[in-house]
Write a protein that holds these residues in place. Sequence first.
Motif, PDB file in Angstrom:
ATOM      1  N   ALA A 174       0.822  -1.215   0.000  1.00 31.73           N
ATOM      2  CA  ALA A 174       0.000   0.000   0.000  1.00 31.73           C
ATOM      3  C   ALA A 174       0.852   1.258   0.000  1.00 31.73           C
ATOM      4  O   ALA A 174       0.571   2.220  -0.733  1.00 31.73           O
ATOM      5  CB  ALA A 174      -0.928  -0.014   1.214  1.00 31.73           C
ATOM      6  N   PHE A 175       1.925   1.297   0.804  1.00 31.70           N
ATOM      7  CA  PHE A 175       2.821   2.458   0.802  1.00 31.70           C
ATOM      8  C   PHE A 175       3.505   2.621  -0.560  1.00 31.70           C
ATOM      9  O   PHE A 175       3.642   3.740  -1.067  1.00 31.70           O
ATOM     10  CB  PHE A 175       3.873   2.311   1.907  1.00 31.70           C
ATOM     11  N   GLN A 176       3.938   1.499  -1.154  1.00 31.52           N
ATOM     12  CA  GLN A 176       4.616   1.569  -2.446  1.00 31.52           C
ATOM     13  C   GLN A 176       3.699   2.085  -3.541  1.00 31.52           C
ATOM     14  O   GLN A 176       4.155   2.775  -4.466  1.00 31.52           O
ATOM     15  CB  GLN A 176       5.173   0.195  -2.817  1.00 31.52           C
ATOM     16  N   GLN A 177       2.429   1.767  -3.446  1.00 32.44           N
ATOM     17  CA  GLN A 177       1.479   2.256  -4.449  1.00 32.44           C
ATOM     18  C   GLN A 177       1.471   3.779  -4.487  1.00 32.44           C
ATOM     19  O   GLN A 177       1.364   4.382  -5.553  1.00 32.44           O
ATOM     20  CB  GLN A 177       0.077   1.722  -4.149  1.00 32.44           C
ATOM     21  N   TRP A 178       1.576   4.431  -3.328  1.00 30.61           N
ATOM     22  CA  TRP A 178       1.584   5.886  -3.286  1.00 30.61           C
ATOM     23  C   TRP A 178       2.952   6.454  -3.666  1.00 30.61           C
ATOM     24  O   TRP A 178       3.052   7.385  -4.464  1.00 30.61           O
ATOM     25  CB  TRP A 178       1.197   6.374  -1.896  1.00 30.61           C
ATOM     26  N   SER A 179       4.023   5.902  -3.080  1.00 26.94           N
ATOM     27  CA  SER A 179       5.342   6.519  -3.240  1.00 26.94           C
ATOM     28  C   SER A 179       5.850   6.456  -4.680  1.00 26.94           C
ATOM     29  O   SER A 179       6.674   7.284  -5.081  1.00 26.94           O
ATOM     30  CB  SER A 179       6.354   5.849  -2.302  1.00 26.94           C
ATOM     31  N   GLN A 180       5.369   5.504  -5.478  1.00 31.73           N
ATOM     32  CA  GLN A 180       5.857   5.397  -6.848  1.00 31.73           C
ATOM     33  C   GLN A 180       5.359   6.523  -7.745  1.00 31.73           C
ATOM     34  O   GLN A 180       5.859   6.695  -8.862  1.00 31.73           O
ATOM     35  CB  GLN A 180       5.470   4.047  -7.447  1.00 31.73           C
ATOM     36  N   HIS A 181       4.399   7.302  -7.254  1.00 34.54           N
ATOM     37  CA  HIS A 181       3.804   8.336  -8.112  1.00 34.54           C
ATOM     38  C   HIS A 181       4.227   9.759  -7.731  1.00 34.54           C
ATOM     39  O   HIS A 181       3.811  10.711  -8.393  1.00 34.54           O
ATOM     40  CB  HIS A 181       2.278   8.240  -8.059  1.00 34.54           C
ATOM     41  N   ALA A 182       5.011   9.928  -6.670  1.00 35.46           N
ATOM     42  CA  ALA A 182       5.381  11.279  -6.251  1.00 35.46           C
ATOM     43  C   ALA A 182       6.808  11.272  -5.710  1.00 35.46           C
ATOM     44  O   ALA A 182       7.407  10.215  -5.483  1.00 35.46           O
ATOM     45  CB  ALA A 182       4.407  11.792  -5.194  1.00 35.46           C
ATOM     46  N   ASN A 183       7.357  12.454  -5.498  1.00 37.96           N
ATOM     47  CA  ASN A 183       8.711  12.582  -4.972  1.00 37.96           C
ATOM     48  C   ASN A 183       8.729  12.289  -3.476  1.00 37.96           C
ATOM     49  O   ASN A 183       9.016  13.148  -2.640  1.00 37.96           O
ATOM     50  CB  ASN A 183       9.258  13.990  -5.240  1.00 37.96           C
ATOM     51  N   LEU A 184       8.401  11.074  -3.131  1.00 38.02           N
ATOM     52  CA  LEU A 184       8.399  10.607  -1.747  1.00 38.02           C
ATOM     53  C   LEU A 184       9.058   9.239  -1.689  1.00 38.02           C
ATOM     54  O   LEU A 184       8.805   8.390  -2.553  1.00 38.02           O
ATOM     55  CB  LEU A 184       6.973  10.494  -1.203  1.00 38.02           C
ATOM     56  N   ASN A 185       9.878   9.043  -0.677  1.00 36.15           N
ATOM     57  CA  ASN A 185      10.428   7.728  -0.380  1.00 36.15           C
ATOM     58  C   ASN A 185       9.923   7.330   0.996  1.00 36.15           C
ATOM     59  O   ASN A 185      10.085   8.086   1.965  1.00 36.15           O
ATOM     60  CB  ASN A 185      11.958   7.753  -0.407  1.00 36.15           C
ATOM     61  N   ILE A 186       9.300   6.182   1.084  1.00 32.46           N
ATOM     62  CA  ILE A 186       8.695   5.738   2.338  1.00 32.46           C
ATOM     63  C   ILE A 186       9.255   4.364   2.668  1.00 32.46           C
ATOM     64  O   ILE A 186       9.121   3.420   1.870  1.00 32.46           O
ATOM     65  CB  ILE A 186       7.157   5.675   2.231  1.00 32.46           C
ATOM     66  N   ARG A 245       7.268  12.015  -9.504  1.00 33.32           N
ATOM     67  CA  ARG A 245       8.517  11.253  -9.471  1.00 33.32           C
ATOM     68  C   ARG A 245       8.988  10.998 -10.898  1.00 33.32           C
ATOM     69  O   ARG A 245       8.195  10.593 -11.760  1.00 33.32           O
ATOM     70  CB  ARG A 245       8.306   9.920  -8.748  1.00 33.32           C
ATOM     71  N   ARG A 246      10.264  11.215 -11.141  1.00 33.69           N
ATOM     72  CA  ARG A 246      10.828  10.928 -12.447  1.00 33.69           C
ATOM     73  C   ARG A 246      11.201   9.456 -12.509  1.00 33.69           C
ATOM     74  O   ARG A 246      11.946   8.962 -11.663  1.00 33.69           O
ATOM     75  CB  ARG A 246      12.066  11.786 -12.703  1.00 33.69           C
ATOM     76  N   ILE A 247      10.648   8.779 -13.494  1.00 29.85           N
ATOM     77  CA  ILE A 247      10.932   7.359 -13.674  1.00 29.85           C
ATOM     78  C   ILE A 247      11.582   7.179 -15.036  1.00 29.85           C
ATOM     79  O   ILE A 247      11.003   7.520 -16.075  1.00 29.85           O
ATOM     80  CB  ILE A 247       9.645   6.514 -13.569  1.00 29.85           C
ATOM     81  N   TYR A 272     -13.179  -2.076  -4.325  1.00 28.19           N
ATOM     82  CA  TYR A 272     -11.836  -2.565  -4.063  1.00 28.19           C
ATOM     83  C   TYR A 272     -10.844  -1.813  -4.944  1.00 28.19           C
ATOM     84  O   TYR A 272     -11.073  -1.630  -6.143  1.00 28.19           O
ATOM     85  CB  TYR A 272     -11.738  -4.049  -4.391  1.00 28.19           C
ATOM     86  N   HIS A 273      -9.745  -1.396  -4.356  1.00 30.31           N
ATOM     87  CA  HIS A 273      -8.665  -0.769  -5.118  1.00 30.31           C
ATOM     88  C   HIS A 273      -7.395  -1.575  -4.912  1.00 30.31           C
ATOM     89  O   HIS A 273      -7.043  -1.922  -3.777  1.00 30.31           O
ATOM     90  CB  HIS A 273      -8.422   0.668  -4.653  1.00 30.31           C
ATOM     91  N   THR A 274      -6.699  -1.854  -5.992  1.00 30.05           N
ATOM     92  CA  THR A 274      -5.401  -2.508  -5.907  1.00 30.05           C
ATOM     93  C   THR A 274      -4.287  -1.584  -6.395  1.00 30.05           C
ATOM     94  O   THR A 274      -3.119  -1.914  -6.266  1.00 30.05           O
ATOM     95  CB  THR A 274      -5.385  -3.806  -6.738  1.00 30.05           C
ATOM     96  N   GLU A 275      -4.673  -0.451  -6.955  1.00 29.05           N
ATOM     97  CA  GLU A 275      -3.704   0.569  -7.352  1.00 29.05           C
ATOM     98  C   GLU A 275      -4.348   1.933  -7.207  1.00 29.05           C
ATOM     99  O   GLU A 275      -5.566   2.054  -7.027  1.00 29.05           O
ATOM    100  CB  GLU A 275      -3.217   0.350  -8.781  1.00 29.05           C
ATOM    101  N   ILE A 276      -3.528   2.968  -7.260  1.00 26.80           N
ATOM    102  CA  ILE A 276      -4.015   4.332  -7.030  1.00 26.80           C
ATOM    103  C   ILE A 276      -4.661   4.870  -8.309  1.00 26.80           C
ATOM    104  O   ILE A 276      -4.007   4.915  -9.361  1.00 26.80           O
ATOM    105  CB  ILE A 276      -2.864   5.263  -6.595  1.00 26.80           C
TER     106      ILE A 276
END
Length: 492
Positions: free
Chosen positions: A165-177, A286-288, A267-271
């Motif tokens: 769940a944390f990874q789903q959010w952090s992959q889309h913004a400049n955040l590392n959790i 986040r730049r990918i 149900y949500h499995t992704e953001i």
Amino acid sequence: MMLLLILVLFGIPEYRYCAPAYIDPDTIIKPEHIQRDVFELKDDVTRALDPRPPPEVSDQDAQEFLNDLGFLNGTYPSDEILTRADHIDGDAIATALKQFQKLYQLPESGLLDDDTRRLIAAPRCGLAELNIVPDRWTKQLLTYKIRSFPANFDPSTARHLIRQAFQQWSQHANLNIVEVSGASADIYVSDEPALHRDRLGQQCIFNRNTTLAHAFFPEVGDIHFNRDRIYSEEEFLSATMHEIGHSLGLDHSISKSSIMFPMHIRYHTEIPEEDRAALQALYGTRRIFKQSIPSATTKNTLKPPKLCSLEKIDTILNDYHGQIYIFAGEYYFALGERNPTGRPISTKWPRLPANIDAAFTCRNRKTFFFKGSKLWVYADNQLEAGYPKLIADELPGLPNHLNAVYVTKAGSILAIRKKHYWFYNPNKRPQVSSHFPRLIYDFKNMPPNMDAALFHTDGSVYFFKNREYFTMDMTNFTVSAGSPLEDKWFNC
């Protein structure tokens, strides 16, 4: 005489009295229930938009719910509901219901109607009980620590779902959790009883067992799960993603497709895209850097089939946008193109299995899929929370293993299995009367074992079998002779 005596004593052989050849369609009672269904259609805001029986919600339950969310105590969405001296209790509740219905895009009846009951009974986030103001984190590296897990989960399973769940959010913004095991962290995750305290010692409470969890806005961000709740893995993942949204600074959304919608109805499995944009507005994108990797080729890889290669279909669906889809095996085909290639069903309807029995889209824009004894319900191509469920529980009176189903103009359901049909009226109790099942020979010239049915936007009802389609005349309930699918449906 001897033959007659034998028939009386031992009965007529089963193949004799079950054979449809002995049924004369002209002598069968015509299906007046369908005609009445059309005539009784009214523009009534209290009519249910959903064919499923509503959950049990009493007036007291509704009042407590409206009070919890602030609609009866002047905290949300406005402070005028109970401050007007001319409101008696009943009027105040009706006004609060209208406010609630308006906010969540329901018919503003002020009554505890079926669709309002469904939303009130849904599991929900407890954030409104905390009454705190959203903010954002001032740093890009966040840590979290898990203090306790829900009792019905193995700790390793719960940890995996929380990390996901944390990874789903952090992959889309400049955040590392990242998770830490030390003494301190930015966000603490824990399983709490109904009455508990936050990290500052303030009292917190889960007012209802239907409350899944609540979370604090930055820069506290803690997440509390309801110890009295028994979670499924799907519910826990989706609820955790929702609460992390609060932990990162997102407030509730009135969009039902958003993961930040306060009632847990899907149900949500992704953001979802709308929530990614909201997070990126706070923290940037986040730049990918994607590296192209040559894909491995397999000699025996099967290519998806073309529409015109199908010998039969599983079902046909007209969605709320007016797009028509054909389903066959594990693929769906969007009509309108010339001989389109099949696409995997799961890419558009996550967690929907292959080989669907039947499907329809209801007036509330929700799509119902049938397979065997189970029912899947999707809204905006998102699976509703708790599904799949049993057909017998969700649409009582309808059988399992359907061949075809369509929805009438008035919102009733006609379901077919082999040579029988059922008529389901969501506004009646019971929804399926004791007159059913009836033989499909009520409809003159109707072949048995149909593959699919569709009430088209052109006002006609179509049936499908193998490579042919049939049209039903709704004035005399007569089914036309079969025509090749290429004549109307397959652009080959």
